[in-house]
Design a protein around this motif. Structure first.
Motif, short mmCIF file in Angstrom:
data_model
loop_
_atom_site.label_atom_id
_atom_site.label_comp_id
_atom_site.label_asym_id
_atom_site.label_seq_id
_atom_site.Cartn_x
_atom_site.Cartn_y
_atom_site.Cartn_z
N MET A 5 0.83 -1.20 0.00
CA MET A 5 0.00 0.00 0.00
C MET A 5 0.86 1.25 0.00
O MET A 5 0.51 2.26 -0.59
N ALA A 6 2.02 1.19 0.65
CA ALA A 6 2.92 2.34 0.66
C ALA A 6 3.43 2.62 -0.74
O ALA A 6 3.56 3.77 -1.15
N ASN A 8 1.86 1.96 -3.55
CA ASN A 8 0.75 2.55 -4.29
C ASN A 8 0.56 4.00 -3.93
O ASN A 8 0.30 4.84 -4.79
N THR A 9 0.68 4.33 -2.66
CA THR A 9 0.52 5.72 -2.21
C THR A 9 1.62 6.59 -2.79
O THR A 9 1.36 7.69 -3.28
N ASN A 10 2.87 6.11 -2.77
CA ASN A 10 3.98 6.88 -3.33
C ASN A 10 3.83 7.04 -4.84
O ASN A 10 4.11 8.10 -5.38
N THR A 12 1.04 7.09 -6.50
CA THR A 12 -0.06 8.02 -6.71
C THR A 12 0.41 9.46 -6.48
O THR A 12 0.10 10.35 -7.27
N LYS A 13 1.19 9.69 -5.42
CA LYS A 13 1.71 11.03 -5.14
C LYS A 13 2.62 11.51 -6.27
O LYS A 13 2.56 12.66 -6.69
#
Length: 82
Positions: A5-6, A8-10, A12-13
């Protein structure tokens, strides 16, 4: 938070930052473009509708924009990239 998930978050950012940078550069490109005004060569008679003038300038004269101007004798003016 899970490691996947980290990532994916990075990702996305990073994508959103890249997209915002692209939009900012594209917007500054359009903001600096200059337009030259010229009386329409295809319009006849007084200009009563800016929407019609705009449509005709774009379709018939390949202009960026068109608008009615003038107080006493309104004419259709087309705007082109300089």
């Amino acid at each position: 938070m899970k490691p996947n998930m980290a990532k994916n978050t990075n990702s996305t950012k990073f994508f959103l930052a890249f997209l915002m940078l692209f939009l900012l550069l594209a917007n500054s490109e359009f903001a600096t473009a200059k337009l030259c005004q010229r009386r329409s060569e295809t319009w006849s008679g007084p200009c009563g509708s800016t929407d019609n003038c705009d449509r005709q300038c774009r379709k018939w004269e390949h202009a960026v924009h068109g608008a009615c101007h003038g107080f006493i004798s309104r004419a259709c003016y087309c705007y082109f990239n300089c």
